[in-house]
Design an enzyme around this catalytic site. Sequence first.
Site, PDB file in Angstrom:
ATOM      1  N   HIS A  67       1.537  -3.704  -2.511  1.00 23.22           N
ATOM      2  CA  HIS A  67       0.538  -3.769  -1.271  1.00 23.22           C
ATOM      3  C   HIS A  67       0.236  -5.253  -0.899  1.00 23.22           C
ATOM      4  O   HIS A  67       0.371  -5.594   0.413  1.00 23.22           O
ATOM      5  CB  HIS A  67      -0.639  -2.724  -1.474  1.00 23.22           C
ATOM      6  CG  HIS A  67      -1.430  -2.459  -0.226  1.00 23.22           C
ATOM      7  ND1 HIS A  67      -0.768  -1.648   0.826  1.00 23.22           N
ATOM      8  CD2 HIS A  67      -2.486  -3.155   0.565  1.00 23.22           C
ATOM      9  CE1 HIS A  67      -1.883  -1.561   1.740  1.00 23.22           C
ATOM     10  NE2 HIS A  67      -2.768  -2.488   1.633  1.00 23.22           N
ATOM     11  N   HIS A 113      -2.306   3.353   6.862  1.00 22.85           N
ATOM     12  CA  HIS A 113      -3.178   3.957   6.017  1.00 22.85           C
ATOM     13  C   HIS A 113      -2.694   5.261   5.305  1.00 22.85           C
ATOM     14  O   HIS A 113      -3.674   6.305   5.512  1.00 22.85           O
ATOM     15  CB  HIS A 113      -4.593   3.889   6.505  1.00 22.85           C
ATOM     16  CG  HIS A 113      -5.763   3.273   5.647  1.00 22.85           C
ATOM     17  ND1 HIS A 113      -7.093   3.499   5.725  1.00 22.85           N
ATOM     18  CD2 HIS A 113      -5.544   2.348   4.559  1.00 22.85           C
ATOM     19  CE1 HIS A 113      -7.875   2.722   4.827  1.00 22.85           C
ATOM     20  NE2 HIS A 113      -6.672   1.949   4.137  1.00 22.85           N
ATOM     21  N   HIS A 115      -1.546   6.529   2.237  1.00 22.48           N
ATOM     22  CA  HIS A 115      -1.898   7.368   1.123  1.00 22.48           C
ATOM     23  C   HIS A 115      -3.370   7.713   1.119  1.00 22.48           C
ATOM     24  O   HIS A 115      -3.899   8.837   0.819  1.00 22.48           O
ATOM     25  CB  HIS A 115      -1.636   6.682  -0.217  1.00 22.48           C
ATOM     26  CG  HIS A 115      -0.027   6.603  -0.549  1.00 22.48           C
ATOM     27  ND1 HIS A 115       0.436   6.144  -1.434  1.00 22.48           N
ATOM     28  CD2 HIS A 115       0.709   7.327   0.078  1.00 22.48           C
ATOM     29  CE1 HIS A 115       1.699   6.481  -1.555  1.00 22.48           C
ATOM     30  NE2 HIS A 115       2.023   7.130  -0.651  1.00 22.48           N
ATOM     31  N   GLU A 332     -13.229  -2.299  -2.373  1.00 24.30           N
ATOM     32  CA  GLU A 332     -13.055  -2.295  -0.949  1.00 24.30           C
ATOM     33  C   GLU A 332     -13.988  -1.490   0.041  1.00 24.30           C
ATOM     34  O   GLU A 332     -13.512  -1.053   0.992  1.00 24.30           O
ATOM     35  CB  GLU A 332     -11.466  -1.486  -0.889  1.00 24.30           C
ATOM     36  CG  GLU A 332     -10.391  -2.185  -1.613  1.00 24.30           C
ATOM     37  CD  GLU A 332      -9.147  -1.503  -1.423  1.00 24.30           C
ATOM     38  OE1 GLU A 332      -8.991  -0.531  -0.741  1.00 24.30           O
ATOM     39  OE2 GLU A 332      -8.339  -1.970  -2.126  1.00 24.30           O
ATOM     40  N   ASN A 588       3.544  -4.743   8.537  1.00 21.33           N
ATOM     41  CA  ASN A 588       3.097  -4.287   7.266  1.00 21.33           C
ATOM     42  C   ASN A 588       4.164  -3.442   6.688  1.00 21.33           C
ATOM     43  O   ASN A 588       5.205  -2.926   7.396  1.00 21.33           O
ATOM     44  CB  ASN A 588       1.869  -3.309   7.749  1.00 21.33           C
ATOM     45  CG  ASN A 588       1.280  -2.870   6.365  1.00 21.33           C
ATOM     46  OD1 ASN A 588       1.172  -1.614   6.279  1.00 21.33           O
ATOM     47  ND2 ASN A 588       0.759  -3.584   5.368  1.00 21.33           N
TER      48      ASN A 588
END
Lengths: 789, 225
Positions: A67, A113, A115, A332, A588
């Site tokens: 990621h 976003h 998962h 996070e 991304n």
Amino acid sequence: MSPDPATTLPAPRELAPGIVPVGEAPGVEAAVGLGLTRDEYALVVEKLGREPVQVELAMFSLMWSEHCAYKHSKLLLKTLPTEGPALVLGPGENAGAVDVGDGWTVAFKVESHNHPSAVEPFQGAATGVGGILRDIFALGARPIAVLDALRFGEVEDSDRSRFLLDGAVRGIGHYGNSIGVPNIGGDVYFEGPYETNCLVNAMALGLLRQEKLMLSAATGVGNVVVLFGASTGRDGIGGASVLASAELGEDDADKRPTVQVGDPFEEAKLVECTLELLDKGLLESVQDLGAAGLTSSASEMASKGEVGLDLDVALVPRREAGLEPFEVMVSESQERMLCVVTPDRVDEVIAITDKWDVHGTAIGVVTDSRRFRVYDGDALVGDMPVPALVDDCPLYEIHPQKPAGGPAEIYPAPVARIAGGTPVRDALLALVGSANVADRRPLFEQYDPVVQSRTVRRPGQADAAVLMIPGPAGRRAVVGGLAGPTDIAALEAAEGSGPESGAPIPGVGVSIDGSGRRVAADPYTGTVWNVLECAANLACVGAEPLGLTNNLNFGNPEKPHIAWQLTESVRGLGDACRATGAPVVGGNVSLYNEGTTGPIYPTPVVGMVGKVPDVTVTAPLGFQRHGDAIALVGSFAPQLALSELAKLEGRALPDGLPAWDVERAVAGIVAVREAVRRGELSSAHDIAEGGLLVALAESAIAGGFGATVEVQPFAVDGDARASLFGEAPGGFVVSAPRTVLEALAGQVPVTILGEVGGGELRVRCGGETAVATLDELRDAHGSLARFFA
Amino acid sequence: MRVGVVQFPGSCDEVDALLAAERAVGAGNAELLWHRDRDLKGVDAVVVPGGFSYGDYLRAGAIAALSPAMESVAAFARDGGPVLGICNGFQVLCEAGLLPGTMLMNVGRRFVFRQVELDVVAADTAWTRATRRGQLLSIPAKHQTGRWYAPDETVERLVADDQVVFRYAAGDNYNGSSDGIAGVCNAARNVVGLMPHPEHAVDPLTGSADGLLLFRSPLEAAGVA
């Protein structure tokens, strides 16, 4: 209120030679549990000269995750074109940006976003919106729009998909509506391979004056690092490595604690505070905290500035007691920003953060050590070279191999919903009501498309959204600040740009698109098609592409067939960017999108921004005038093999798509764009899922006018069904006075099909006549409403 | 004439309201009023804008109703000053006791954006003087907690006293408001609240200019227009 800075500001600390961080090294097995390979762990040990302690291991495992490090995709991404005449900021910063004229810059980016949304759709989608917005305002841009690309399993058959759809839509609405950023469009597809691994990609746009662009590099040894926004908790710990960089499995409910929880109110204050700090010139740099939290944002700021950082986790405000230093470094928790400030401005910065109730705290200092040192009060708990963390993650070549049995080897055929050879009228109604074609209004009316007063074309009105740039709010903000009175009339008189002046009102067109099914059938050609479709959407509102952002959603790249999909798709993306003149400004990559039933369709989502010279001249998608002629415009060679009709008939994916002439498709797109800009077309709609007949039906439904058309079979082999329902890029359904269309025929293929009027769509093709009333079409088209009842 | 627009943390439509007011009263004649300030800066009319003030925590509009700025707005309203509450601002005015009724979650329990038709029921309030009774206005509505509710006897009294200012046109009452009521005024007719957003209907380019009539109305009251 703030204490005397001389006594409290963090300062660089002297470190005696030989001092190493306290604590035990968790060891290689712990590293593997966190997602590092044994070889990667050995490389970390080599870079540190010793085994990493807990904080260091946690930080390396995140910074070296797929990621954060793009370790399986970086080599491919380097092949994409990233230069263009309008480019202001290319890949590598929080978002890309393009010049839209008069000193205005539009920043934009799409991010996934997936998962988190598959595990907890409401919060997963909400924080997806929150995260992409922070990327935008971290550049100093005011967020002006959100779009989203959603992919779920077959919603008609699957309770799970209905649950995910409902949760994701509510989550996107909850966050975007509450924060006052309009949601101006998106796309949604329902396909079996997304059943357990849905996709939630969110794109945001921001507006700023070019001279105000703020980069994220930390600079100035002795400058202070200030954290502001929400306090730090245990939410989202390990999100980047545990959730985002591994396949999904059966026990994913257990991963729910790794999904972050969003608070749009906190973010609304954070936007205003950040923009005020930047407007007053108080920051040296700023970065949002996203995946991997403080670890990623601080180390990337240090890396870009080629400096070191000392951070004291004991100074970080907590929302719960007992957080370990490593938890603070990897949390996070949402709605947080990190900035670098000269020591003399810290008080002023903190006062402004207090005004907005997003209290700032000095937690560290920029050093010349090029090392990231983490303290817990007096104790050194981590000490790593910044380049090792950020740059030294090994990059992997992937090993593509086309599956011998074609895509059907990987993806089962869809469930058949209609019989082959269904009569044209019934097939049309089935298509118009099918999940991938039905009206999106039940989704998008859960979002606010008009806040900020820029939206000229809302979802459902045209093929692309249209925003005024800067719009009245943007112009007022620049002239005098929003807090004080401003003489807009004087400015407009000087510019000749007032609403009554008749001067063109500039803007942008925006579209996001990306069918995975066509990419699954043919990764190269399907990806080219996706880019062309975005450009075609823009053409309908007279927008010329300035740049694009992409989100590459793929399965596990360590598997050869996924590696092949990824490699071919990126090659197609590059070629399509060159053909349409839209460079990649950022994006991304989301890999490991595999659920218990196998990989998702390879899904490169493309978000494109184009320049509209005058937003008063755009074409809606619906027919506008009784008596207008209707034409098929563009170089269009439809085929049934990959069509939505073939899907409804339960046909497996074809192995490969026919090649078509990209240059001719682009020429058609350009011709339509120019005709729209001249104000000649009453309506324009690109032909997509469902083919020509569905496009005609959509223009009829949207405009509230029927049509009578006669189609001479034109598809390969003169096949009537392929002409009506086949799909390919490059085709448009337009309506206009007949003379306009006849003139257009000089530049691009134009086939006049019939005329607007009446209360039904009447089509004759190859000896068969099909009639559906507008009411029948509308009823069928509204089929998604039942999933939100 | 100068218009003030109250800005709370979490307000979303305050700049739109400011721009709409400026279209009516002239550029430079509208300004934002910070929620922590009691000073209304001598404005002649106040708009309480839409959004999610203080995150709508506790209850939509509940915390904003207790803010220092709203204390001054309440005093301004009691003195006869024109006050318009839009969406969240309507919720704030109800919570502050300046307008009758309360807001419940939409019957569908979802946030819904829709361009609705508003039927002007009372054209003699401070904010509707520029409209005609029976005029239909095309204005967007967007909310999740917009179902205006009052007990039957209160609704009957408001109807009798001509305090119903707007009703949703047939088919447009998606939130399920009592008696189709979209907006009401106080007994003195200087304070008006409505759920739809007139500040998002001030330019045909963005959908409609019908909402501009509301922002022009205080000028007529002041004898300016």
